[in-house]
Design a protein around this motif. Structure first.
Motif, PDB file in Angstrom:
ATOM      1  N   UNK A 153       0.718  -1.307   0.121  1.00 56.07           N
ATOM      2  CA  UNK A 153      -0.074   0.056  -0.122  1.00 56.07           C
ATOM      3  C   UNK A 153       0.705   1.321  -0.098  1.00 56.07           C
ATOM      4  N   UNK A 154       0.672   2.139  -0.988  1.00 56.81           N
ATOM      5  CA  UNK A 154       1.202   3.362  -1.070  1.00 56.81           C
ATOM      6  C   UNK A 154       2.593   3.391  -1.845  1.00 56.81           C
ATOM      7  N   UNK A 155       3.077   2.097  -2.156  1.00 59.26           N
ATOM      8  CA  UNK A 155       4.231   2.007  -3.010  1.00 59.26           C
ATOM      9  C   UNK A 155       4.330   1.754  -4.622  1.00 59.26           C
ATOM     10  N   UNK A 156       5.351   2.049  -5.214  1.00 61.35           N
ATOM     11  CA  UNK A 156       5.258   2.087  -6.616  1.00 61.35           C
ATOM     12  C   UNK A 156       5.276   0.683  -7.043  1.00 61.35           C
ATOM     13  N   UNK A 157       4.728   0.225  -8.133  1.00 62.60           N
ATOM     14  CA  UNK A 157       4.709  -1.014  -8.820  1.00 62.60           C
ATOM     15  C   UNK A 157       5.088  -0.945 -10.024  1.00 62.60           C
ATOM     16  N   UNK A 158       6.293  -1.313 -10.623  1.00 61.72           N
ATOM     17  CA  UNK A 158       6.536  -1.154 -11.949  1.00 61.72           C
ATOM     18  C   UNK A 158       5.752  -2.164 -12.754  1.00 61.72           C
ATOM     19  N   UNK A 159       5.420  -1.689 -13.933  1.00 62.95           N
ATOM     20  CA  UNK A 159       4.649  -2.573 -14.988  1.00 62.95           C
ATOM     21  C   UNK A 159       5.602  -2.302 -16.242  1.00 62.95           C
ATOM     22  N   UNK A 160       5.841  -3.422 -16.844  1.00 64.48           N
ATOM     23  CA  UNK A 160       6.927  -3.335 -18.254  1.00 64.48           C
ATOM     24  C   UNK A 160       6.153  -4.158 -19.448  1.00 64.48           C
ATOM     25  N   UNK A 161       5.112  -3.575 -19.897  1.00 66.01           N
ATOM     26  CA  UNK A 161       4.449  -4.102 -21.058  1.00 66.01           C
ATOM     27  C   UNK A 161       5.495  -4.193 -22.331  1.00 66.01           C
ATOM     28  N   UNK A 162       5.292  -5.058 -23.125  1.00 64.87           N
ATOM     29  CA  UNK A 162       5.790  -4.908 -24.487  1.00 64.87           C
ATOM     30  C   UNK A 162       5.182  -4.544 -25.445  1.00 64.87           C
ATOM     31  N   UNK A 163       5.521  -4.219 -26.575  1.00 60.42           N
ATOM     32  CA  UNK A 163       4.614  -3.971 -27.841  1.00 60.42           C
ATOM     33  C   UNK A 163       3.463  -5.092 -28.382  1.00 60.42           C
TER      34      UNK A 163
ATOM     35  N   UNK B  18      -5.773  -3.454  -6.734  1.00 60.56           N
ATOM     36  CA  UNK B  18      -6.146  -4.368  -5.519  1.00 60.56           C
ATOM     37  C   UNK B  18      -5.112  -4.488  -4.425  1.00 60.56           C
ATOM     38  N   UNK B  19      -3.684  -4.400  -4.839  1.00 58.18           N
ATOM     39  CA  UNK B  19      -2.789  -4.580  -3.896  1.00 58.18           C
ATOM     40  C   UNK B  19      -2.514  -2.988  -3.154  1.00 58.18           C
ATOM     41  N   UNK B  20      -3.217  -1.998  -3.609  1.00 57.26           N
ATOM     42  CA  UNK B  20      -3.026  -0.932  -3.058  1.00 57.26           C
ATOM     43  C   UNK B  20      -1.825  -0.005  -3.536  1.00 57.26           C
ATOM     44  N   UNK B  21      -1.174  -0.676  -4.654  1.00 53.05           N
ATOM     45  CA  UNK B  21       0.043   0.251  -5.087  1.00 53.05           C
ATOM     46  C   UNK B  21      -0.257   1.154  -6.198  1.00 53.05           C
ATOM     47  N   UNK B  22       0.850   1.915  -6.421  1.00 52.21           N
ATOM     48  CA  UNK B  22       0.649   2.901  -7.522  1.00 52.21           C
ATOM     49  C   UNK B  22       1.675   2.440  -8.749  1.00 52.21           C
ATOM     50  N   UNK B  23       0.891   2.091 -10.148  1.00 49.01           N
ATOM     51  CA  UNK B  23       1.743   1.665 -11.377  1.00 49.01           C
ATOM     52  C   UNK B  23       2.594   2.634 -11.842  1.00 49.01           C
ATOM     53  N   UNK B  24       3.811   2.108 -12.099  1.00 52.75           N
ATOM     54  CA  UNK B  24       4.790   3.152 -12.877  1.00 52.75           C
ATOM     55  C   UNK B  24       5.043   2.230 -14.279  1.00 52.75           C
ATOM     56  N   UNK B  25       4.924   2.916 -15.350  1.00 51.00           N
ATOM     57  CA  UNK B  25       5.281   2.221 -16.363  1.00 51.00           C
ATOM     58  C   UNK B  25       6.840   2.431 -16.881  1.00 51.00           C
ATOM     59  N   UNK B  26       7.472   1.522 -17.494  1.00 49.57           N
ATOM     60  CA  UNK B  26       8.825   1.530 -17.861  1.00 49.57           C
ATOM     61  C   UNK B  26       9.164   0.374 -18.938  1.00 49.57           C
ATOM     62  N   UNK B  27      10.076   0.744 -19.577  1.00 53.01           N
ATOM     63  CA  UNK B  27      10.416  -0.508 -20.803  1.00 53.01           C
ATOM     64  C   UNK B  27      11.546  -1.077 -19.893  1.00 53.01           C
ATOM     65  N   UNK B  28      11.962  -2.486 -20.255  1.00 55.05           N
ATOM     66  CA  UNK B  28      12.873  -3.500 -19.362  1.00 55.05           C
ATOM     67  C   UNK B  28      14.099  -2.703 -19.330  1.00 55.05           C
ATOM     68  N   UNK B  29      14.782  -2.110 -20.237  1.00 52.39           N
ATOM     69  CA  UNK B  29      15.785  -1.550 -20.233  1.00 52.39           C
ATOM     70  C   UNK B  29      16.030  -0.278 -19.211  1.00 52.39           C
ATOM     71  N   UNK B  30      15.012   0.397 -19.258  1.00 54.26           N
ATOM     72  CA  UNK B  30      14.915   1.583 -18.457  1.00 54.26           C
ATOM     73  C   UNK B  30      14.638   1.238 -17.087  1.00 54.26           C
TER      74      UNK B  30
END
Length: 356
Positions: free
Chosen positions: A130-140, A156-168
């Motif tokens: 809860x309240x923590x970032x959660x990196x999501x790394x989708x591909x094309x 549902x886990x109470x986290x905040x999504x952050x979008x990145x690519x794999x290398x980043x």
């Protein structure tokens, strides 16, 4: 989301299962260690019974090197509509997933940026994320349906999504986690042959800097190996800075204060750039320090007084001095609330260090 399969019932996997269960999701548990899965079931994280059909999401809470092979097996059995993982590196699993010919449309790489420092299902907590970032790394190739399911999981886990690519993602982790951990470990290793009398002089700063060295060596060896190139780049740059600082200090005569000040100011600038806890800018936070007896009854009375005061606390650090029988409680609060808190604590006869 109605159902989930958690593969790997360590602290992270079991915490995800507990969070989903708390929000009405039917969770199924699987682990190569049957006793760990049964323990997770016993603490209420779900059931070890196999799902009756395809679940909405399968969470791969396994080491980075095992993500791709685990995914192959799950996709072959048609286990889920969406697959995600929690590995601390993303480029290695992504390359291996492609090499093994997995279906990429249902896959979303993931990494919750939190850890409680203890392994196993008994260390799990439903509110861990809860309240923590959660990196999501989708591909094309990731389908929108899979991405939406992954976003629902994070919510549902109470986290905040952050979008990145794999290398980043991996470069970011090398800078903010992996290299700092290795530097912490290297610094701690220099203390092995230090005399006990000298170690008694160690203060909170050294304890904070070396705390990470107490984590599992096996876990960190896996992470560092999987992100080796990016971590090596950060370490080489850090080594240049370290050697530069040593050269300044070894200059003939008294070291020139200007280069020292420049080094220290750069560090201050970097520290200030870090975001504050819970999204509060660091400049808006202040610290209140209270000295008390190192006693559970004292702690209980103090926290009772704090709870009754209604002042939100962003962080609490307890610095104990066992041989003196005292403790220093450092409370991080908003700068606006500091005078209110100091005044209240003093009225209640707590020893607050410093002024308002």
């Amino acid at each position: 989301m109605r159902s989930a399969l958690i593969v790997g019932t360590g602290a992270i996997g079991t915490s995800i299962a507990l969070a989903l269960r708390a929000r009405g999701v039917v969770t199924h548990l699987r682990d190569t260690d049957a006793s760990a899965a049964r323990t997770a079931q016993d603490v209420g994280a779900g059931t070890t019974a196999a799902p009756n059909g395809t679940v909405d999401v399968a969470v791969l809470a396994v080491p980075p090197a095992a993500v791709a092979t685990t995914l192959v097996a799950l996709q072959q059995e048609g286990a889920a509509r969406c697959y995600t993982d929690v590995a601390g590196v993303k480029a290695l699993p992504e390359r291996e997933i492609e090499a093994l010919g997995c279906d990429p449309t249902s896959v979303v790489g993931g990494h919750p940026l939190v850890g409680n420092g203890r392994p196993g299902p008994l260390a799990a907590r439903a509110d861990l994320f809860e309240g923590y970032p959660w990196a999501l790394v989708p591909t094309e190739a990731t389908a929108n349906r899979a991405l939406n399911i992954a976003l629902t999981l994070v919510s549902l886990c109470g986290a905040t999504p952050v979008f990145l690519d794999a290398e980043g993602h991996d470069l970011a982790m090398a800078r903010v986690s992996h290299a700092p951990h290795l530097i912490s470990t290297l610094l701690a290793s220099r203390l092995r042959d230090t005399e006990a009398s000298a170690l008694r002089l160690a203060g909170k700063e050294l304890l904070d800097v070396t705390r990470g060295a107490g984590a599992s060596p096996a876990l960190w060896a896996d992470l560092l190996s999987a992100n080796a190139a990016a971590v090596a780049d950060v370490l080489e740059a850090f080594a240049e800075d370290t050697l530069g600082a040593a050269a300044v200090l070894r200059a003939p005569g008294t070291p020139d204060a200007a280069p020292l000040l420049d080094l220290l100011r750069k560090g201050t600038q970097g520290q200030v750039a870090l975001p504050g806890k819970y999204g509060v800018p660091p400049a808006d936070l202040a610290t209140v320090q209270v000295v008390m007896g190192d006693d559970l009854k004292q702690y209980a009375r103090f926290f009772g007084d704090m709870a009754a005061g209604g002042v939100a606390v962003a962080d609490i650090v307890i610095d104990r001095s066992a041989h003196q029988g005292t403790a220093r409680m450092s409370l991080t609060v908003s700068a606006a609330n500091k005078p209110v808190l100091v005044s209240r604590l003093r009225r209640l006869n707590w020893h607050v260090q410093g002024g308002q």
